[in-house]
Design a protein around this motif. Structure first.
Motif, short mmCIF file in Angstrom:
data_model
loop_
_atom_site.label_atom_id
_atom_site.label_comp_id
_atom_site.label_asym_id
_atom_site.label_seq_id
_atom_site.Cartn_x
_atom_site.Cartn_y
_atom_site.Cartn_z
N GLN A 63 64.15 56.31 45.89
CA GLN A 63 63.00 55.41 45.98
C GLN A 63 63.35 53.95 45.71
N VAL A 64 64.56 53.68 45.23
CA VAL A 64 64.98 52.29 45.02
C VAL A 64 66.11 51.91 45.97
N ALA A 65 66.35 52.72 47.00
CA ALA A 65 67.44 52.44 47.92
C ALA A 65 67.19 51.17 48.72
N ILE A 66 65.93 50.90 49.05
CA ILE A 66 65.58 49.74 49.87
C ILE A 66 64.44 49.00 49.17
N ASP A 67 64.59 47.70 49.04
CA ASP A 67 63.58 46.89 48.34
C ASP A 67 62.54 46.39 49.34
N PHE A 68 61.58 47.25 49.66
CA PHE A 68 60.51 46.85 50.58
C PHE A 68 59.47 46.00 49.84
N PRO A 69 58.79 45.11 50.55
CA PRO A 69 57.85 44.18 49.91
C PRO A 69 56.60 44.87 49.37
N ARG A 70 56.02 44.25 48.34
CA ARG A 70 54.75 44.70 47.75
C ARG A 70 53.68 43.69 48.16
N GLY A 71 52.79 44.09 49.06
CA GLY A 71 51.81 43.16 49.63
C GLY A 71 50.79 42.65 48.64
N LEU A 72 50.47 41.37 48.76
CA LEU A 72 49.44 40.70 47.95
C LEU A 72 49.70 40.81 46.44
N THR A 73 50.96 40.66 46.06
CA THR A 73 51.27 40.70 44.62
C THR A 73 51.91 39.41 44.12
N SER A 74 52.12 38.43 45.01
CA SER A 74 52.66 37.15 44.55
C SER A 74 51.58 36.41 43.77
N ARG A 75 52.00 35.41 42.99
CA ARG A 75 51.03 34.67 42.19
C ARG A 75 49.95 34.03 43.06
N ARG A 76 50.36 33.47 44.19
CA ARG A 76 49.39 32.82 45.07
C ARG A 76 48.41 33.85 45.66
N ASP A 77 48.94 35.00 46.08
CA ASP A 77 48.08 36.04 46.64
C ASP A 77 47.09 36.57 45.60
N LEU A 78 47.56 36.72 44.38
CA LEU A 78 46.70 37.27 43.34
C LEU A 78 45.54 36.34 43.00
N GLU A 79 45.71 35.05 43.25
CA GLU A 79 44.62 34.12 42.99
C GLU A 79 43.45 34.36 43.95
N ARG A 80 43.76 34.75 45.18
CA ARG A 80 42.71 34.95 46.19
C ARG A 80 42.40 36.43 46.43
N HIS A 81 43.38 37.29 46.23
CA HIS A 81 43.21 38.70 46.59
C HIS A 81 43.71 39.61 45.45
N ARG A 82 43.24 39.33 44.25
CA ARG A 82 43.76 40.06 43.09
C ARG A 82 43.65 41.57 43.24
N PHE A 83 42.50 42.04 43.73
CA PHE A 83 42.29 43.48 43.81
C PHE A 83 42.24 44.00 45.25
N ASP A 84 42.67 43.16 46.20
CA ASP A 84 42.71 43.57 47.60
C ASP A 84 44.07 44.17 47.95
N PHE A 85 44.11 44.85 49.09
CA PHE A 85 45.33 45.52 49.52
C PHE A 85 45.72 45.09 50.93
N SER A 86 47.03 45.06 51.18
CA SER A 86 47.56 44.77 52.51
C SER A 86 48.85 45.56 52.69
N PHE A 87 48.87 46.42 53.70
CA PHE A 87 50.08 47.21 53.97
C PHE A 87 50.66 46.92 55.35
N SER A 88 50.10 45.94 56.06
CA SER A 88 50.62 45.60 57.38
C SER A 88 52.02 45.01 57.28
N GLY A 89 52.22 44.11 56.32
CA GLY A 89 53.54 43.50 56.16
C GLY A 89 54.60 44.51 55.76
#
Length: 349
Positions: A196-222
């Motif tokens: 499960q740690v073989a590849i570092d895939f991104p965690r959507g909407l978890t950056s500081r900037r994203d959390l300001e606007r989408h703290r509890f929202d989800f995005s799995f397209s990226g």
């Protein structure tokens, strides 16, 4: 004898024809006819195929549920049906069937919200819901965080999917990896053999900037796109794709975000009970990760058994039973099927 209501529930929001019968919070029958095999060759649910399958399966599934429960249709006290959200044509089949039964039998009709039903079904296994509780609903069409004070009428959305839902991402990544539809169970199985740690895939909407606007929202397209690019790069270079490692790393990225945001919402709302529902709640890694992280911060987790996580009539009957017990007025026989019914509208029509 008991005064608890005997409620029949009908679910046809997607590709499962479900009929459930409950007495109070006791499950008597949960009959499901799935059309998933008819959709598999298309790699996803085809609305017209689903609607036709519901038409063909409705009466046999009703008969099977009544036989299992040992009741006749005349015995039921109320009819509940998913009126939305979901596929419009599929919903219409269930709503029309429920209206016909309610009219012919002279029983009250309750058109209920599919998402709230995924919350209510846990009462069949673990008893009354805590007041309040935080619900994380994850399925093919929805990834939502809800504050639930009363499942029959007080459901407040805190966050939702802004693009691909978790289940949709599982299906699309499974297709990339050559795994069958629906993708969730196959990725779950394959991931057990991977790192499960073989590849570092991104965690959507978890950056500081994203959390300001989408703290509890989800995005799995990226995330889905990142997996596709990683697999394409391996194929271009002529290297084999380590399917198990990709599955495990992708699954970990999805579950990490889901659990992280759910526990953040619980802390922000001051809620100590987390309920997880929807088809993706059957995922073994999500269940394990939620249990581990929640225990570390003093949050209790409730998850129905896998068979009650996927779409079924039992969840609709459970919510209908709660409506009757709470004295909610029934829906009218003009009840519509609403493909975009908001979760705040728990009782429709």
């Amino acid at each position: 004898m008991t005064d608890e209501p005997l409620v029949l529930g009908i679910e046809t929001s997607c590709d499962e024809t479900g009929v459930g019968i409950v007495r109070g919070r006791t499950l008597l029958a949960d009959a499901v006819a799935s059309s998933v095999d008819a959709h598999a060759r298309f790699g996803g649910v085809v609305p017209e195929v689903a609607s036709r399958a519901h038409l063909e399966a409705m009466v046999p599934t009703l008969d099977r549920a009544c036989e299992t429960a040992g009741v006749a249709l005349d015995d039921v006290d109320a009819i509940a049906v998913t009126s939305g959200p979901g596929l419009a044509g599929a919903l219409l089949v269930g709503v029309a069937a429920a209206k016909s039964l309610a009219f012919a039998l002279g029983k009250p009709l309750y058109g209920v919200n599919h998402l709230a039903a995924h919350v209510a079904v846990d009462q069949l296994e673990h008893g009354p819901l805590p007041d309040p509780c935080l619900a994380l609903l994850v399925s093919g069409g929805h990834s939502s965080l809800l504050r639930v004070a009363d499942v029959t009428g007080d459901v407040v959305p805190l966050g939702a999917t802004i693009d691909d839902a978790a289940g949709e991402a599982f299906d699309k990544v499974a297709r990339l990896l050559g795994l069958p539809f629906p993708g969730g169970p196959h990725i779950d199985r394959m991931a057990r053999e991977g790192d499960q740690v073989a590849i570092d895939f991104p965690r959507g909407l978890t950056s500081r900037r994203d959390l300001e606007r989408h703290r509890f929202d989800f995005s799995f397209s990226g995330l889905k796109t990142a997996v596709a690019r990683w697999v394409e790069a391996r194929e271009r270079s002529g290297e084999p794709v380590p399917v198990a490692d990709v599955a495990a790393s992708f699954q970990e990225a999805v579950c990490d975000v889901l659990v992280r945001k759910a526990l953040d919402a619980a802390a922000a709302e001051g809620i100590d009970d987390l309920l997880i529902g929807g088809g993706v709640a059957a995922n073994s890694r999500l269940r394990a990760l939620a249990g581990e992280r929640a225990a570390a911060v003093g949050v209790r987790v409730r998850v129905p058994r896998p068979g009650l996580c996927t779409d079924n009539g039992a969840m609709v009957a459970a919510l209908g039973s709660s409506m009757v017990a709470a004295g909610r007025p029934p829906s009218s026989l003009d009840l519509p099927a609403d493909s975009s019914l908001p979760v705040t509208e728990v009782l429709a029509g």
